[in-house]
Enzyme design. Sequence first.
Site, mmCIF file in Angstrom:
data_model
loop_
_atom_site.group_PDB
_atom_site.id
_atom_site.type_symbol
_atom_site.label_atom_id
_atom_site.label_comp_id
_atom_site.label_asym_id
_atom_site.label_seq_id
_atom_site.Cartn_x
_atom_site.Cartn_y
_atom_site.Cartn_z
ATOM 1 N N CYS A 37 0.826 -1.207 0.000
ATOM 2 C CA CYS A 37 0.000 0.000 0.000
ATOM 3 C C CYS A 37 0.858 1.252 0.000
ATOM 4 O O CYS A 37 2.006 1.236 0.439
ATOM 5 C CB CYS A 37 -0.868 0.031 1.253
ATOM 6 S SG CYS A 37 -1.728 -1.495 1.565
ATOM 7 N N ARG A 68 4.351 0.471 -6.287
ATOM 8 C CA ARG A 68 4.347 -0.452 -5.151
ATOM 9 C C ARG A 68 3.319 -1.563 -5.330
ATOM 10 O O ARG A 68 3.366 -2.553 -4.599
ATOM 11 C CB ARG A 68 4.052 0.317 -3.860
ATOM 12 C CG ARG A 68 5.100 1.373 -3.569
ATOM 13 C CD ARG A 68 4.589 2.386 -2.561
ATOM 14 N NE ARG A 68 4.543 1.861 -1.227
ATOM 15 C CZ ARG A 68 5.521 1.949 -0.339
ATOM 16 N NH1 ARG A 68 6.635 2.538 -0.662
ATOM 17 N NH2 ARG A 68 5.388 1.456 0.861
ATOM 18 N N TRP A 89 -3.253 -2.549 -1.379
ATOM 19 C CA TRP A 89 -2.924 -3.873 -1.907
ATOM 20 C C TRP A 89 -3.548 -4.855 -0.927
ATOM 21 O O TRP A 89 -3.116 -4.964 0.224
ATOM 22 C CB TRP A 89 -1.405 -4.018 -1.974
ATOM 23 C CG TRP A 89 -0.944 -5.266 -2.627
ATOM 24 C CD1 TRP A 89 -0.962 -5.543 -3.965
ATOM 25 C CD2 TRP A 89 -0.348 -6.403 -1.990
ATOM 26 N NE1 TRP A 89 -0.426 -6.777 -4.196
ATOM 27 C CE2 TRP A 89 -0.043 -7.331 -3.007
ATOM 28 C CE3 TRP A 89 -0.046 -6.739 -0.671
ATOM 29 C CZ2 TRP A 89 0.552 -8.562 -2.743
ATOM 30 C CZ3 TRP A 89 0.533 -7.960 -0.406
ATOM 31 C CH2 TRP A 89 0.829 -8.859 -1.441
ATOM 32 N N ASN A 132 -0.988 1.079 5.951
ATOM 33 C CA ASN A 132 -0.142 0.168 5.175
ATOM 34 C C ASN A 132 0.394 -0.870 6.148
ATOM 35 O O ASN A 132 0.878 -0.501 7.220
ATOM 36 C CB ASN A 132 1.000 0.989 4.546
ATOM 37 C CG ASN A 132 2.045 0.119 3.878
ATOM 38 O OD1 ASN A 132 1.857 -1.079 3.711
ATOM 39 N ND2 ASN A 132 3.147 0.734 3.498
ATOM 40 N N GLY A 133 0.305 -2.155 5.789
ATOM 41 C CA GLY A 133 0.829 -3.192 6.684
ATOM 42 C C GLY A 133 -0.296 -4.055 7.229
ATOM 43 O O GLY A 133 -1.377 -4.118 6.653
ATOM 44 N N GLU A 156 15.807 -17.088 -12.355
ATOM 45 C CA GLU A 156 15.375 -15.698 -12.498
ATOM 46 C C GLU A 156 14.578 -15.514 -13.793
ATOM 47 O O GLU A 156 13.572 -14.794 -13.823
ATOM 48 C CB GLU A 156 16.615 -14.784 -12.457
ATOM 49 C CG GLU A 156 16.399 -13.328 -12.833
ATOM 50 C CD GLU A 156 15.457 -12.570 -11.915
ATOM 51 O OE1 GLU A 156 14.953 -13.146 -10.935
ATOM 52 O OE2 GLU A 156 15.194 -11.390 -12.211
ATOM 53 N N LYS A 204 10.846 -14.084 -13.898
ATOM 54 C CA LYS A 204 10.474 -12.885 -14.677
ATOM 55 C C LYS A 204 9.305 -13.200 -15.585
ATOM 56 O O LYS A 204 8.354 -12.435 -15.657
ATOM 57 C CB LYS A 204 11.634 -12.401 -15.552
ATOM 58 C CG LYS A 204 12.752 -11.622 -14.933
ATOM 59 C CD LYS A 204 12.428 -10.240 -14.465
ATOM 60 C CE LYS A 204 11.914 -10.290 -13.048
ATOM 61 N NZ LYS A 204 12.887 -10.121 -11.997
ATOM 62 N N GLU A 225 5.958 -13.807 -13.635
ATOM 63 C CA GLU A 225 5.353 -12.697 -12.904
ATOM 64 C C GLU A 225 4.755 -11.641 -13.815
ATOM 65 O O GLU A 225 3.786 -10.994 -13.444
ATOM 66 C CB GLU A 225 6.306 -12.072 -11.877
ATOM 67 C CG GLU A 225 7.493 -11.363 -12.410
ATOM 68 C CD GLU A 225 8.405 -10.855 -11.297
ATOM 69 O OE1 GLU A 225 7.932 -10.575 -10.198
ATOM 70 O OE2 GLU A 225 9.616 -10.740 -11.559
ATOM 71 N N HIS A 242 15.775 -36.033 -13.398
ATOM 72 C CA HIS A 242 15.195 -36.460 -12.112
ATOM 73 C C HIS A 242 13.731 -36.048 -11.997
ATOM 74 O O HIS A 242 13.208 -35.936 -10.892
ATOM 75 C CB HIS A 242 16.016 -35.883 -10.965
ATOM 76 C CG HIS A 242 17.434 -36.351 -10.987
ATOM 77 N ND1 HIS A 242 17.795 -37.637 -10.681
ATOM 78 C CD2 HIS A 242 18.572 -35.714 -11.342
ATOM 79 C CE1 HIS A 242 19.099 -37.775 -10.818
ATOM 80 N NE2 HIS A 242 19.594 -36.620 -11.232
ATOM 81 N N LYS A 276 5.595 -4.111 -5.097
ATOM 82 C CA LYS A 276 7.018 -3.816 -5.254
ATOM 83 C C LYS A 276 7.773 -4.024 -3.946
ATOM 84 O O LYS A 276 8.902 -4.452 -3.934
ATOM 85 C CB LYS A 276 7.185 -2.373 -5.739
ATOM 86 C CG LYS A 276 8.623 -1.972 -6.022
ATOM 87 C CD LYS A 276 9.174 -2.735 -7.209
ATOM 88 C CE LYS A 276 10.629 -2.463 -7.480
ATOM 89 N NZ LYS A 276 11.217 -3.489 -8.350
HETATM 90 C C1 F6R Z 1 10.758 -10.146 -8.745
HETATM 91 C C2 F6R Z 1 10.870 -9.281 -7.586
HETATM 92 C C3 F6R Z 1 10.723 -9.891 -6.232
HETATM 93 C C4 F6R Z 1 11.680 -9.223 -5.244
HETATM 94 C C5 F6R Z 1 11.411 -9.719 -3.820
HETATM 95 C C6 F6R Z 1 12.385 -9.126 -2.828
HETATM 96 O O1 F6R Z 1 10.929 -9.435 -9.928
HETATM 97 O O2 F6R Z 1 11.068 -8.105 -7.723
HETATM 98 O O3 F6R Z 1 10.912 -11.268 -6.260
HETATM 99 O O4 F6R Z 1 12.987 -9.500 -5.632
HETATM 100 O O5 F6R Z 1 10.101 -9.378 -3.459
HETATM 101 O O6 F6R Z 1 12.270 -7.747 -2.774
HETATM 102 P P1 F6R Z 1 13.437 -6.850 -2.189
HETATM 103 O O7 F6R Z 1 14.601 -6.979 -3.118
HETATM 104 O O8 F6R Z 1 12.877 -5.447 -2.190
HETATM 105 O O9 F6R Z 1 13.758 -7.367 -0.829
#
Ligand code: F6R
Length: 609
Positions: free
Chosen positions: A2, A27, A75, A99-100, A481, A485, A488, A504, A604
């Site tokens: 949020c 965010r 959120w 927020n939280g 990764e 990507k 998501e 396996h 985010k």
């Molecule tokens: C994927 C992504 C998330 C963050 C994860 C950790 O693209 O951005 O997997 O890497 O939520 O976030 P931080 O780096 O802010 O601790």
Amino acid sequence: MCGIIGIVGLEPVAGHLVDALKRLEYRGYDSAGVATLESGSHLARRRAEGKLRNLEARLAKEPLAGLIGIGHTRWATHGAPTEANAHPHATSRVAVVHNGIIENFRELRAELEAKGQVFATETDSEAVPQMVDWYMGQGDAPATAVAKTLKRLTGAFALAFLFPGHDDLIIGARRGSPLAVGWGEGEMFLGSDAIALAPFTDRVAYLEEGDWVEITRASATIHDETDAVVERPIAIVSAAAFQVDRGNYRHFMAKEIHEQPEVIGHTLAHFLDLAGSTVRLPNPTAFDWAKLDRLSIVACGTAYYAGLVAKYWFEQFARLPVEIDVASEFRYREPPLPKNGLALFVSQSGETADTLASLRYCKAEGQHTASVVNVKTSTIARESEAIFPTLAGPEIGVASTKAFTCQLSVLASLAIAAGRARGVLTRDDEIRLVRALGDLPGLIARVLRLEPKIEKLAREIAKATDVLYLGRGSAYPIALEGALKLKEISYIHAEGYAAGELKHGPIALIDEAMPVVVIAPHDKLFEKTVSNMQEVAARGGRIVLVTDERGAAAAGVETLETIVMPDAPDLVAPMIYALPVQMLAYHTAVFMGTDVDQPRNLAKSVTVE
Ligand code: F6R
């Protein structure tokens, strides 16, 4: 997560609140709302499900003229993302944005309902205005009611309060989630971060854990968790921190992918003396690399994959035993930690709840602590003994790109420093490795030129329902990764596997329909990966091979596409191979028409567990 904004202003604030919320869109959110005091006293709210344009449409039909107000992007955690659950939540005495998570909201709700308070939503947040309302009903002034309420709350949160009849007061509180206070000319601001406050002021103070603040047009009075009045330093936030413009790019993610040569260059310049071909860490460290018995790396998501690459480096260059885990497991595993241990936390936001909890655990266990963070003012940065900043600039796209490669750049520098300090790397090794890093920005720029080819390939990938990514050694985390990507932002199911694990289990999935992306620089493990590719090809699997010229010449398997990367030393391969998987995910998502910068359900900054 949020976003929060509050303005005690001199002109109608509704438009400014929405503008600030737009700056917090990165965010992630699924509903939004604002509340103002009309004619200085009467509380008015406008809320809407979905994106901010819905809230703007509502405000166009039913405008607000108040000079003081609070706003929120939500959120959803407790309760669906409906208008009724959108913030601000209000009673006749107070409106709140939150927020939280309020962990004890059920108990508080039961207690308050027994006292006659009537709840209107399913949210955990509503316990807060209801409790403040109850105290005010008992005769408490707003600040007293808030101070008493804060002591009853458990959980991690940031809050902003607005009080009908008090047109020169907003109260903010911070515990676990960040909140910044901004000083204007006769106006004051509250925001989840400096980016939200950027158009209004560059004079910002960050509340400390447990702080709460009363802001009026003329002043800010900050209290600590014991309610004592305290001073917090006001920082001038640099213009660079406010660079949140998309420029000519269609999405922030595209802009951020293309910024990588520059931000990696900045970051490396902070850690390396390129002229002297030596690593020069910016902060003197309280620990001695040579005396460490173990390194524990803890992070989440993409940052975890950066840590996983670093494990290979620290083990190889420094012969330092590394344990690595995702923070949500680490914190509850409560692993025993050696006396001379360093715990290293990797986080773009520096606010990730599980990573922060792991940091606190390690501190309590007597570990040295260090963090690789992109937000230097973040909680993880502030609570770590040593900070190694990534200088990626604000990362707005929810999917991490430039922060990842900057994390890798910092971690590579640290691994070389550790290798030298432990006597594993010679001075010649250091020269060779630092030069390799010095060439990285140029290599990345070359890789970006492969974009048209990758964009074409994305049309094929967009037709798939499942994609497998394979890699070995430090290309294995890049496979993970790549899969993250893709899933998501395009919502296509993707899995990353260590290539050697193929037989396996996952080999059962191989058929003509599932593309298999193989990340395989021509390194000492290349031949092994070729065997895995042959296993895929023999079962009709369609291979996308990402390799260099030598690899392309030596692979000997038919591919759907071969992406030929520039030749690069092993050390920098993970950084440059990250780019094709980022670009492939990006263009696939663009073809699919998804919301690339704010993919569904994602946030985010994950400040809740
Ligand atoms: C994927 C992504 C998330 C963050 C994860 C950790 O693209 O951005 O997997 O890497 O939520 O976030 P931080 O780096 O802010 O601790």
